[in-house]
Design a protein around this motif. Structure first.
Motif, mmCIF file in Angstrom:
data_model
loop_
_atom_site.group_PDB
_atom_site.id
_atom_site.type_symbol
_atom_site.label_atom_id
_atom_site.label_comp_id
_atom_site.label_asym_id
_atom_site.label_seq_id
_atom_site.Cartn_x
_atom_site.Cartn_y
_atom_site.Cartn_z
ATOM 1 N N UNK A 65 15.156 0.324 1.103
ATOM 2 C CA UNK A 65 15.487 1.739 1.287
ATOM 3 C C UNK A 65 16.028 1.956 2.704
ATOM 4 N N UNK A 66 16.924 2.932 2.860
ATOM 5 C CA UNK A 66 17.604 3.116 4.144
ATOM 6 C C UNK A 66 16.637 3.392 5.296
ATOM 7 N N UNK A 67 15.540 4.088 5.015
ATOM 8 C CA UNK A 67 14.589 4.449 6.063
ATOM 9 C C UNK A 67 13.964 3.214 6.713
ATOM 10 N N UNK A 68 13.829 2.162 5.921
ATOM 11 C CA UNK A 68 13.148 0.965 6.413
ATOM 12 C C UNK A 68 14.116 -0.158 6.787
ATOM 13 N N UNK A 69 15.413 0.071 6.562
ATOM 14 C CA UNK A 69 16.400 -0.998 6.751
ATOM 15 C C UNK A 69 16.442 -1.494 8.194
ATOM 16 N N UNK A 89 21.313 -10.619 4.201
ATOM 17 C CA UNK A 89 22.046 -9.932 3.139
ATOM 18 C C UNK A 89 21.125 -9.567 1.983
ATOM 19 N N UNK A 90 20.295 -10.502 1.579
ATOM 20 C CA UNK A 90 19.384 -10.252 0.465
ATOM 21 C C UNK A 90 18.422 -9.112 0.790
ATOM 22 N N UNK A 91 17.900 -9.119 2.006
ATOM 23 C CA UNK A 91 16.936 -8.099 2.395
ATOM 24 C C UNK A 91 17.580 -6.719 2.487
ATOM 25 N N UNK A 92 18.728 -6.621 3.159
ATOM 26 C CA UNK A 92 19.355 -5.311 3.376
ATOM 27 C C UNK A 92 19.832 -4.699 2.072
ATOM 28 N N UNK A 93 20.167 -5.520 1.073
ATOM 29 C CA UNK A 93 20.696 -4.996 -0.177
ATOM 30 C C UNK A 93 19.617 -4.489 -1.130
#
Length: 442
Positions: free
Chosen positions: A137-141, A130-134
């Protein structure tokens, strides 16, 4: 003050994102290590403590049972008191529980310690992802979330190498030293996570907009603010109870089933790789090397999936992963015992192809649920998937002795087929979407 309208999901990857990735995937590395090291020492521990099939299964399943409770606890606490504080709970438990192995020779104590380690792993899944995805940037998610699964297998591979080195020392307490070695990695993880900020999305969801704005300015610069943070409007937010009685209920069903079907054979292989290979007449150094080779193919499969996730897309990757890995298990079941090269080939192909499903277990639940439900959804997915994994792992030694290794592999293939069917029916495509778009119903 100069302002801009750039979404923080479209900014360039920064040093902060790189460090946060290390902080998060480091947890997955430790997870893979502490869960897999028991498989390496199982034979020596079983001989020393005179374990029967019941206790072998219980020790192998203990961490999975702990993950079940840890997933619920971690998901709930991460949603209630924030990502930042819970980010340090797992490393502390890893250090304490691993060190305690040095002073125990009781099988009950080992079971309890493995259970606690499982709780720590369960807590890690919702908070780290959760911490990482929030922040990403969307390109690297997708690739960065997938890297968590990749580093799990790297940690597992490292566990097999370290375990073999320690066991070959000839010490009677080698199995205790191997199990205690997780404390070193736990300490390193604790240190590297110092200074981690709270998630602005979580702060905003709790009505703490000023704190969220301060975090954004500190990380992205003074010309950024909460206005650059795309988040669901307040009138679209749903209570957590809607998870099971709205469109999110179907998404939760999909996540739980595909996650469960992807990990049952994997955990069975890791917990009993030497025993399965021995049943297939691969013993001695051949069996030990085989375990390491198979684990390295798991790493390779996850690495390829990490590289291809934005190219192939989530849905196609999941479907093909289940299809091809299931065919590999069928081939493994039909192989003649004693044909070592063929057995290692099918085992390696399974490890290679299941990588796509493995990396998506941490991508999908973080993308298809909104912020106020994300950590809870990941926790539920983690917990319920471990029920099947724990049951499957516990039944492996019984299955090997009662129905044989071939039928055990056929059963694993059937589980993979279920994952394939459910993925075909329900897997969405979230590639290139913002978190709001990916998590929106309809």
């Amino acid at each position: 003050m100069k302002s801009n309208d750039t979404s923080i999901e479209d900014v360039a990857l920064s040093r902060f994102h790189q460090l946060l990735t290390v902080r998060s995937v480091g947890g997955s590395f430790v997870d893979g290590y502490v869960l897999s090291i028991v498989g390496v020492v199982m034979l020596q521990m079983s001989s020393t403590l005179q374990l029967d099939s019941f206790w072998e299964g219980m020790i192998a399943a203990s961490a999975l049972i702990g993950i079940f409770f840890g997933g619920f606890i971690g998901g709930w606490l991460t949603n209630i008191i924030g990502r930042k504080r819970i980010f340090f709970v797992g490393p502390v438990i890893f250090i304490a529980a691993s060190l305690c192995h040095l002073w125990t020779d009781s099988i009950v104590a080992v079971f309890v310690l493995r259970l606690l380690i499982g709780v720590a792993v369960g807590i890690e899944y919702p908070v780290a992802t959760s911490l990482l995805v929030e922040f990403l940037p969307r390109r690297y998610r997708g690739p960065r979330l997938a890297a968590l699964a990749l580093l799990w297998f790297v940690g597992a591979a490292f566990a097999y190498v370290v375990g073999e080195v320690v066991l070959r020392s000839g010490r009677p307490d080698a199995w205790q030293l191997a199990l205690a070695s997780g404390a070193v990695l736990g300490m390193l993880l604790l240190v590297v996570r110092l200074g981690t900020p709270e998630s602005p999305r979580w702060l905003l969801g709790k009505g703490r907009g000023g704190e969220a704005d301060a975090v954004i300015k500190r990380i992205y610069g003074q010309h950024f603010s909460i206005a650059n943070l795309p988040e669901q409007p307040s009138d679209q937010k749903l209570p957590l109870s809607s998870l099971l009685r709205s469109g999110y209920g179907r998404r939760m069903f999909f996540v739980v089933v595909f996650w469960t079907c992807s990990i049952i054979p994997v955990f069975a292989v890791y917990a009993f790789a030497p025993k399965v290979l021995a049943a297939l007449h691969l013993t001695g150094d051949y069996g030990s090397i085989g375990s390491i080779v198979i684990t390295l193919f798991f790493v390779l499969g996850c690495l390829l999936a990490t590289r291809l996730i934005n190219v192939i897309g989530r849905r196609k990757m999941l479907i093909y992963s289940f299809l091809l890995s299931g065919l590999a298990l069928l081939g493994l079941g039909s192989s003649d015992a004693g044909h070592g090269n063929m057995i290692l080939l099918f085992f390696s192909l399974y490890a290679l192809f299941i990588g796509g499903a493995q990396v998506l277990t941490l991508v999908y639940p973080n993308e298809i649920f909104p912020t106020q439900m994300r950590s809870v959804a990941v926790g539920i997915g983690t917990s319920f998937s471990r029920i099947g994994a724990a049951a499957g792992t516990y039944l492996v030694p019984v299955s090997l002795s009662s129905i044989g290794v071939a039928n055990t592999m056929y059963a694993a293939a059937m589980i993979t087929l279920i994952g394939l069917v459910v993925s075909w029916m329900y897997a969405p495509e979230t590639n290139s979407m913002s978190l709001n778009e990916a998590s929106a119903l309809g």
